[in-house]
Design a protein around this motif. Structure first.
Motif, PDB file in Angstrom:
ATOM      1  N   SER A   1      38.387  40.399  58.848  1.00  0.00           N
ATOM      2  CA  SER A   1      37.639  41.456  58.171  1.00  0.00           C
ATOM      3  C   SER A   1      37.064  40.955  56.846  1.00  0.00           C
ATOM      4  N   ALA A   2      35.925  41.503  56.474  1.00  0.00           N
ATOM      5  CA  ALA A   2      35.295  41.146  55.201  1.00  0.00           C
ATOM      6  C   ALA A   2      36.142  41.701  54.063  1.00  0.00           C
ATOM      7  N   ARG A   3      36.375  40.885  53.056  1.00  0.00           N
ATOM      8  CA  ARG A   3      37.178  41.295  51.899  1.00  0.00           C
ATOM      9  C   ARG A   3      36.327  41.143  50.644  1.00  0.00           C
ATOM     10  N   ALA A   4      36.581  41.997  49.684  1.00  0.00           N
ATOM     11  CA  ALA A   4      35.824  41.968  48.427  1.00  0.00           C
ATOM     12  C   ALA A   4      36.790  42.078  47.258  1.00  0.00           C
ATOM     13  N   PRO A   5      36.334  41.707  46.073  1.00  0.00           N
ATOM     14  CA  PRO A   5      37.193  41.847  44.894  1.00  0.00           C
ATOM     15  C   PRO A   5      37.702  43.275  44.773  1.00  0.00           C
ATOM     16  N   TYR A   6      38.969  43.407  44.451  1.00  0.00           N
ATOM     17  CA  TYR A   6      39.592  44.727  44.349  1.00  0.00           C
ATOM     18  C   TYR A   6      40.045  45.019  42.925  1.00  0.00           C
ATOM     19  N   CYS A   7      40.927  44.193  42.404  1.00  0.00           N
ATOM     20  CA  CYS A   7      41.493  44.496  41.081  1.00  0.00           C
ATOM     21  C   CYS A   7      40.637  43.939  39.940  1.00  0.00           C
ATOM     22  N   LEU A   8      39.915  42.856  40.200  1.00  0.00           N
ATOM     23  CA  LEU A   8      39.077  42.176  39.195  1.00  0.00           C
ATOM     24  C   LEU A   8      39.856  41.709  37.969  1.00  0.00           C
ATOM     25  N   MET A   9      41.175  41.465  38.166  1.00  0.00           N
ATOM     26  CA  MET A   9      41.967  40.945  37.053  1.00  0.00           C
ATOM     27  C   MET A   9      42.980  39.894  37.493  1.00  0.00           C
ATOM     28  N   GLY A  10      42.794  39.341  38.695  1.00  0.00           N
ATOM     29  CA  GLY A  10      43.607  38.224  39.129  1.00  0.00           C
ATOM     30  C   GLY A  10      44.917  38.553  39.799  1.00  0.00           C
ATOM     31  N   VAL A  11      45.123  39.795  40.221  1.00  0.00           N
ATOM     32  CA  VAL A  11      46.391  40.178  40.825  1.00  0.00           C
ATOM     33  C   VAL A  11      46.337  40.206  42.354  1.00  0.00           C
ATOM     34  N   CYS A  12      45.221  40.620  42.936  1.00  0.00           N
ATOM     35  CA  CYS A  12      45.184  40.906  44.375  1.00  0.00           C
ATOM     36  C   CYS A  12      44.750  39.736  45.259  1.00  0.00           C
ATOM     37  N   PHE A  13      44.087  38.738  44.740  1.00  0.00           N
ATOM     38  CA  PHE A  13      43.613  37.562  45.489  1.00  0.00           C
ATOM     39  C   PHE A  13      42.617  37.908  46.599  1.00  0.00           C
ATOM     40  N   GLU A  14      41.933  39.034  46.491  1.00  0.00           N
ATOM     41  CA  GLU A  14      40.904  39.414  47.458  1.00  0.00           C
ATOM     42  C   GLU A  14      39.556  38.776  47.125  1.00  0.00           C
ATOM     43  N   CYS A  15      39.486  38.024  46.052  1.00  0.00           N
ATOM     44  CA  CYS A  15      38.213  37.447  45.615  1.00  0.00           C
ATOM     45  C   CYS A  15      38.163  35.930  45.771  1.00  0.00           C
ATOM     46  N   LEU A  16      39.046  35.356  46.583  1.00  0.00           N
ATOM     47  CA  LEU A  16      39.066  33.907  46.732  1.00  0.00           C
ATOM     48  C   LEU A  16      37.744  33.407  47.289  1.00  0.00           C
TER      49      LEU A  16
END
Length: 95
Positions: free
Chosen positions: A47-62
């Motif tokens: 599934s496509a993932r996108a930035p979620y927390c924007l502060m380095g906690v969730c790792f959805e922005c790799l």
């Protein structure tokens, strides 16, 4: 309100040149671009993932940045000439 032209830099995202405001994160540049805003696909279900927390906690922005995978795009400021690619699972990249 558009940022002043002298505060814009050039990056390459998915082989397309983009002009983005200097000082923003790679995640913000991707989300604010005309491209779909996802940064990676999930290694389990694709599934496509996108930035979620924007502060380095969730790792959805790799993302892959300048050829290096697994970089947190939300914590990485853009810089002139940066080459950015979405990150895909290894199996998908090998096909």
């Amino acid at each position: 309100m558009e940022p002043p032209v002298n505060n814009m830099i050039s990056i390459i995202f998915e082989e397309k040149a983009l002009r983005v405001p200097a000082g923003i994160s790679v995640a913000a540049a991707v989300l604010g671009s005309a491209h779909p805003g996802h940064t990676m696909t999930h290694p389990v279900d694709g599934s496509a993932r996108a930035p979620y927390c924007l502060m380095g906690v969730c790792f959805e922005c790799l993302m892959e940045i300048d050829g290096v995978p697994n970089i947190q795009a939300c914590l990485t400021p853009v810089r002139e000439g940066m080459v950015i690619r979405r990150q895909f699972p290894v199996e998908e990249m090998e096909e």
